[in-house]
Design a protein around this motif. Structure first.
Motif, PDB file in Angstrom:
ATOM      1  N   TRP A   1      52.768  31.739  10.255  1.00 19.21           N
ATOM      2  CA  TRP A   1      53.568  32.937  10.064  1.00 19.21           C
ATOM      3  C   TRP A   1      54.968  32.706  10.616  1.00 19.21           C
ATOM      4  CZ3 TRP A   1      51.243  37.860   8.498  1.00 19.21           C
ATOM      5  CH2 TRP A   1      49.895  37.720   8.148  1.00 19.21           C
ATOM      6  N   LEU A   2      55.934  33.317   9.959  1.00 16.94           N
ATOM      7  CA  LEU A   2      57.335  33.234  10.353  1.00 16.94           C
ATOM      8  C   LEU A   2      57.757  34.549  10.978  1.00 16.94           C
ATOM      9  CD1 LEU A   2      60.129  31.589   9.985  1.00 16.94           C
ATOM     10  CD2 LEU A   2      60.472  33.112   8.014  1.00 16.94           C
ATOM     11  N   TRP A   3      58.288  34.493  12.211  1.00 18.81           N
ATOM     12  CA  TRP A   3      58.934  35.689  12.738  1.00 18.81           C
ATOM     13  C   TRP A   3      60.441  35.531  12.566  1.00 18.81           C
ATOM     14  CZ3 TRP A   3      57.256  32.235  16.716  1.00 18.81           C
ATOM     15  CH2 TRP A   3      58.253  31.777  17.573  1.00 18.81           C
ATOM     16  N   TYR A   4      61.130  36.642  12.378  1.00 18.95           N
ATOM     17  CA  TYR A   4      62.564  36.576  12.103  1.00 18.95           C
ATOM     18  C   TYR A   4      63.199  37.922  12.414  1.00 18.95           C
ATOM     19  CZ  TYR A   4      60.988  38.825   7.764  1.00 18.95           C
ATOM     20  OH  TYR A   4      60.385  39.671   6.845  1.00 18.95           O
ATOM     21  N   ARG A   5      64.482  37.871  12.676  1.00 19.78           N
ATOM     22  CA  ARG A   5      65.204  39.116  12.931  1.00 19.78           C
ATOM     23  C   ARG A   5      65.463  39.828  11.614  1.00 19.78           C
ATOM     24  NH1 ARG A   5      67.987  41.180  17.253  1.00 19.78           N
ATOM     25  NH2 ARG A   5      68.036  39.232  18.446  1.00 19.78           N
ATOM     26  N   ASP A   6      65.180  41.111  11.598  1.00 20.15           N
ATOM     27  CA  ASP A   6      65.341  41.947  10.411  1.00 20.15           C
ATOM     28  C   ASP A   6      66.144  43.173  10.811  1.00 20.15           C
ATOM     29  OD1 ASP A   6      65.121  43.100   7.932  1.00 20.15           O
ATOM     30  OD2 ASP A   6      63.054  43.784   8.208  1.00 20.15           O
ATOM     31  N   GLY A   7      67.464  43.079  10.677  1.00 20.24           N
ATOM     32  CA  GLY A   7      68.320  44.173  11.151  1.00 20.24           C
ATOM     33  C   GLY A   7      68.284  44.232  12.669  1.00 20.24           C
ATOM     34  N   ASP A   8      67.970  45.416  13.193  1.00 19.47           N
ATOM     35  CA  ASP A   8      67.905  45.592  14.642  1.00 19.47           C
ATOM     36  C   ASP A   8      66.533  45.260  15.204  1.00 19.47           C
ATOM     37  OD1 ASP A   8      70.545  46.441  14.722  1.00 19.47           O
ATOM     38  OD2 ASP A   8      70.013  48.558  14.444  1.00 19.47           O
ATOM     39  N   ASN A   9      65.579  44.983  14.336  1.00 15.91           N
ATOM     40  CA  ASN A   9      64.208  44.712  14.774  1.00 15.91           C
ATOM     41  C   ASN A   9      63.789  43.304  14.376  1.00 15.91           C
ATOM     42  OD1 ASN A   9      63.548  47.336  15.921  1.00 15.91           O
ATOM     43  ND2 ASN A   9      63.609  48.113  13.825  1.00 15.91           N
ATOM     44  N   TRP A  10      62.533  42.992  14.640  1.00 16.75           N
ATOM     45  CA  TRP A  10      61.946  41.709  14.282  1.00 16.75           C
ATOM     46  C   TRP A  10      60.795  41.941  13.330  1.00 16.75           C
ATOM     47  CZ3 TRP A  10      63.856  37.020  16.190  1.00 16.75           C
ATOM     48  CH2 TRP A  10      64.865  37.145  17.148  1.00 16.75           C
ATOM     49  N   ALA A  11      60.589  41.000  12.426  1.00 18.72           N
ATOM     50  CA  ALA A  11      59.524  41.118  11.423  1.00 18.72           C
ATOM     51  C   ALA A  11      58.739  39.814  11.379  1.00 18.72           C
ATOM     52  CB  ALA A  11      60.127  41.428  10.047  1.00 18.72           C
ATOM     53  N   ILE A  12      57.592  39.845  10.687  1.00 20.14           N
ATOM     54  CA  ILE A  12      56.743  38.665  10.588  1.00 20.14           C
ATOM     55  C   ILE A  12      56.118  38.615   9.207  1.00 20.14           C
ATOM     56  CG2 ILE A  12      54.673  39.823  11.510  1.00 20.14           C
ATOM     57  CD1 ILE A  12      54.103  37.190  13.052  1.00 20.14           C
ATOM     58  N   ARG A  13      55.962  37.400   8.649  1.00 17.26           N
ATOM     59  CA  ARG A  13      55.315  37.264   7.350  1.00 17.26           C
ATOM     60  C   ARG A  13      54.574  35.927   7.279  1.00 17.26           C
ATOM     61  NH1 ARG A  13      59.822  36.366   2.648  1.00 17.26           N
ATOM     62  NH2 ARG A  13      60.580  38.372   3.445  1.00 17.26           N
ATOM     63  N   LYS A  14      53.511  35.909   6.486  1.00 12.42           N
ATOM     64  CA  LYS A  14      52.766  34.678   6.281  1.00 12.42           C
ATOM     65  C   LYS A  14      53.531  33.783   5.305  1.00 12.42           C
ATOM     66  CE  LYS A  14      48.426  35.102   5.101  1.00 12.42           C
ATOM     67  NZ  LYS A  14      47.138  35.108   4.333  1.00 12.42           N
ATOM     68  N   ILE A  15      53.677  32.487   5.664  1.00 14.24           N
ATOM     69  CA  ILE A  15      54.408  31.566   4.789  1.00 14.24           C
ATOM     70  C   ILE A  15      53.564  30.367   4.350  1.00 14.24           C
ATOM     71  CG2 ILE A  15      56.708  32.198   5.614  1.00 14.24           C
ATOM     72  CD1 ILE A  15      56.576  29.613   7.351  1.00 14.24           C
ATOM     73  N   ILE A  16      52.475  30.078   5.062  1.00 11.98           N
ATOM     74  CA  ILE A  16      51.600  28.954   4.718  1.00 11.98           C
ATOM     75  C   ILE A  16      50.158  29.395   4.914  1.00 11.98           C
ATOM     76  CG2 ILE A  16      50.863  26.603   5.316  1.00 11.98           C
ATOM     77  CD1 ILE A  16      53.698  26.110   6.406  1.00 11.98           C
ATOM     78  N   GLU A  17      49.308  29.053   3.957  1.00 13.16           N
ATOM     79  CA  GLU A  17      47.868  29.300   4.102  1.00 13.16           C
ATOM     80  C   GLU A  17      47.124  27.994   3.850  1.00 13.16           C
ATOM     81  OE1 GLU A  17      45.886  33.123   3.015  1.00 13.16           O
ATOM     82  OE2 GLU A  17      44.926  31.864   1.488  1.00 13.16           O
ATOM     83  N   ILE A  18      46.180  27.674   4.720  1.00 15.44           N
ATOM     84  CA  ILE A  18      45.392  26.444   4.614  1.00 15.44           C
ATOM     85  C   ILE A  18      43.941  26.845   4.394  1.00 15.44           C
ATOM     86  CG2 ILE A  18      44.851  24.236   5.706  1.00 15.44           C
ATOM     87  CD1 ILE A  18      47.165  25.042   7.729  1.00 15.44           C
ATOM     88  N   PRO A  19      43.377  26.558   3.224  1.00 18.56           N
ATOM     89  CA  PRO A  19      42.022  27.033   2.930  1.00 18.56           C
ATOM     90  C   PRO A  19      40.951  26.251   3.663  1.00 18.56           C
ATOM     91  CG  PRO A  19      42.855  25.689   1.138  1.00 18.56           C
ATOM     92  CD  PRO A  19      43.991  25.839   2.093  1.00 18.56           C
ATOM     93  N   ALA A  20      39.796  26.881   3.825  1.00 23.36           N
ATOM     94  CA  ALA A  20      38.614  26.195   4.339  1.00 23.36           C
ATOM     95  C   ALA A  20      38.092  25.226   3.280  1.00 23.36           C
ATOM     96  CB  ALA A  20      37.536  27.205   4.706  1.00 23.36           C
ATOM     97  N   GLU A  21      37.332  24.214   3.720  1.00 23.92           N
ATOM     98  CA  GLU A  21      36.771  23.237   2.802  1.00 23.92           C
ATOM     99  C   GLU A  21      35.262  23.434   2.677  1.00 23.92           C
ATOM    100  OE1 GLU A  21      37.777  19.359   4.232  1.00 23.92           O
ATOM    101  OE2 GLU A  21      39.938  19.613   3.885  1.00 23.92           O
TER     102      GLU A  21
END
Length: 467
Positions: free
Chosen positions: A285-305
Motif C-alpha cells: 500500500w502507498l501512503w501519500y499526502r492528499d491536500g491537508d490530510n494523508w491517504a492510502i491505497r493498494k498498489i500491488i497485490e501478490i496472490p496465494a499459490e
C-alpha cells in the motif's frame, strides 16, 4: 580550537550516500533455534565478510554470543546515522559506532561497540527489562531508528504484555531510556514499525498485534476475527501527537514494515500487508499526502499459490494454498526500486516505483518456500527451507541481502520441520535480479538468521534532511 569532522558514513543526501564505499562487513542477529531455555544456548550477533576479494567472502568471521538466554534478538539498528546532520537538531560529533540490539522476548537491550575492531564487536552495556519498564512502561522492544535527537525504539506492549504499544527514546550518549515518546496517542493501540518524513515533521507507525497475540505463534481464531493490526498511524513528529489513522480494511491483516521515500521533499511511502482474509494474498500500500490530510491505497497485490494439502503445514492444510506472507519490504536510496520478500512462497520481487502510484514488476527470484524448497545455485541439489524474509539493500542499490527466519514461534507453524538458517545475496542490475553463486551463508543448526545491518549504513537505516 579543536575541529571534529562528522562521521564519514554520514551523508547529507541519499544521492551522496549512494556514492559511498562498498560495505565490507555485515552484522546479522542469530536467534537460538530452541529459544535457548532447554540447551542454555544464547542468541548471537554474527559478523559476515562481504568483501568479494576476501578469502573469507560469504563466511561468518566472528560470533558474539550474548550473556543471557531467551532474548530473541530482533530488529536492531545503529545509534547514529545521517540524520545527525539535520539542521534543526545537529549532532555531527556522533559516530555510527554502536549497534542497539533489542530482545523482543526478554525486553533486554544490548549496546554493541563496533569501533575498536569492526570484525570483532563487543557488548559494552545492557539495559535490563526492569529498567525499561520502570522508565518507559513498555516491553518487547522491536525496531530501532537513529533520529537527530535520540534513538527511537518501538515496543509491542506494556508491562503486562498487552496494549498499548508505542515508541520510547534512548539517550544518544548514555543509552539511558528517557521515557515514552507519545504525548497524545489518540486511538493507537497496536505497534510494530515506524519511520518518518523528517523534514515534514511527520512520523508514520504500523500495527502487528499485542504480545499475547504473537509470542506463541499466529492465533488462527484471532486472525479470522480480523483482530490483528490493520492500519497506519500519522503523527506530528515534533509535538508527538496522533494526527490520523489510515485504515486498510478489516480483511487486511498485519500492516508491517514502513518505507518512506528517502528524498525528504517527497510525501509518500510504502507499507506491506501480510495477508488478506478474502484470498490469502499479500499486498503493498502507498501512503501519500492528499491536500491537508494523508491517504492510502493498494498498489500491488501478490496472490496465494495453490498447493496440495499434504505439502502444507497443519496451519494451512484446509486452505490448500500457500500465502505469500509478505514480511519485509525495502526501498533503494534513489527511490526507484522496491523489493518485496515473501516468506511463505520464498519469492523476492523487484518493482520499479519511479511512479509510486503505478509500480512495474521488473524481476523475481525464488529461494526456499513452504512447498517450493528452491535450492541455491551454490548447492543446487540441496532444497532450502524457510523463505526470503528480512531484506536489506546496499547503499548503491546493487546488492540485496536476505535471511530466512521470521520469529521463532511463527517459524514452527509455517516450517514445522525446523528452519535451517541461511543468508543469501542477489545482485540487482539492468537485467533484473540474479543470485551471487558464491554467496550462501549457512548458519549453525542451533541458530537462525534474522535482521541484517551493513557496515556504513544501508537502505533501512538512514534518514536524510537534504535532497
Amino acid at each position: 580550537m579543536k575541529f571534529t569532522a562528522p562521521d564519514p558514513t554520514f551523508y547529507p543526501s541519499a544521492r551522496l550516500a549512494m556514492e559511498g564505499p562498498r560495505e565490507k562487513l555485515g552484522y546479522v542477529v542469530a536467534l537460538a533455534a530452541d529459544g535457548g531455555s532447554a540447551s542454555g544456548n544464547p542468541d548471537a550477533l554474527a559478523v559476515i565478510d562481504l568483501n568479494p576479494d576476501s578469502p573469507e567472502y560469504g563466511r561468518i568471521i566472528h560470533w558474539l554470543a550474548v550473556p543471557a538466554i531467551g532474548d530473541e534478538l530482533h530488529h536492531f539498528g545503529w545509534n547514529a546515522c545521517s540524520s545527525a546532520l539535520c539542521p534543526y537538531a545537529p549532532h555531527p560529533h556522533l559516530e555510527r559506532r554502536y549497534l542497539v540490539i533489542p530482545g523482543i522476548r526478554s525486553s533486554r537491550i544490548y549496546i554493541v561497540d563496533t569501533k575498536a575492531n569492526p570484525r570483532r564487536p563487543e557488548i559494552v552495556k545492557q539495559i535490563e527489562p526492569e529498567e525499561l519498564v520502570r522508565k518507559t512502561g513498555y516491553t518487547r522492544p522491536h525496531t530501532v531508528h537513529c533520529g537527530p535527537d535520540g534513538i527511537y525504539v518501538s515496543a509491542l506492549g506494556n508491562e503486562k504484555g498487552e496494549g498499548p504499544g508505542g515508541i520510547f527514546i534512548l539517550d544518544h550518549f548514555s543509552f539511558e531510556p528517557l521515557g515514552r515518546w507519545e504525548m497524545d496517542r489518540g486511538p493507537q493501540v497496536f505497534a510494530y514499525d515506524f519511520w518518518w518524513h523528517i523534514n515534514q515533521d511527520i512520523l508514520i507507525s504500523s500495527e502487528w498485534g499485542a504480545p499475547w497475540m504473537l509470542e506463541d505463534g499466529l492465533l488462527p481464531e484471532q486472525l479470522m476475527k480480523g483482530a490483528y493490526g490493520r492500519a497506519l498511524h500519522v503523527w506530528d513528529l515534533r509535538k508527538r501527537r496522533h494526527l490520523q489513522t489510515l485504515d486498510v480494511g478489516e480483511k487486511q491483516q498485519m500492516v508491517l514494515e514502513v518505507r518512506p521515500a528517502h528524498d525528504p521533499r517527497k510525501s509518500y511511502g510504502f507499507t506491506g500487508v501480510v495477508i488478506s482474509l478474502e484470498d490469502l494474498s499479500s499486498s503493498v500500500w502507498l501512503w501519500y499526502r492528499d491536500g491537508d490530510n494523508w491517504a492510502i491505497r493498494k498498489i500491488i497485490e501478490i496472490p496465494a499459490e495453490p498447493a496440495k494439502e499434504e505439502e502444507l503445514p497443519p496451519l494451512l492444510k484446509s486452505f490448500r494454498a500457500v500465502p505469500p506472507v509478505l514480511t519485509d519490504i525495502d526501498l533503494s536510496l534513489d527511490d526507484r526500486f522496491l523489493y518485496l520478500s515473501c516468506w511463505g512462497t520464498g519469492e523476492l520481487l523487484q518493482y520499479d516505483v519511479t511512479d509510486p502510484f503505478h509500480p512495474k514488476r521488473i524481476s523475481s527470484l525464488h529461494l526456499g518456500g513452504i512447498t517450493r524448497r528452491e535450492a541455491h545455485p551454490r548447492l543446487p541439489q540441496k532444497p532450502l527451507n524457510g523463505g526470503c524474509q528480512m531484506v536489506e539493500i546496499s547503499r548503491d542499490g546493487k546488492r540485496v541481502y536476505l535471511t530466512n527466519s521470521l520469529y521463532r514461534a511463527w517459524d514452527e507453524q509455517f516450517y514445522p520441520e525446523g528452519i535451517r538458517g541461511w543468508m543469501a545475496l542477489a545482485h540487482a542490475g539492468d537485467d533484473g535480479l540474479h543470485w551471487d553463486e558464491r554467496f550462501l551463508v549457512e548458519f549453525p543448526l542451533t541458530h537462525r538468521a534474522h535482521q541484517i545491518r551493513l557496515q556504513g549504513g544501508d537502505c533501512s537505516t538512514d534518514s536524510f534532511c537534504f535532497p
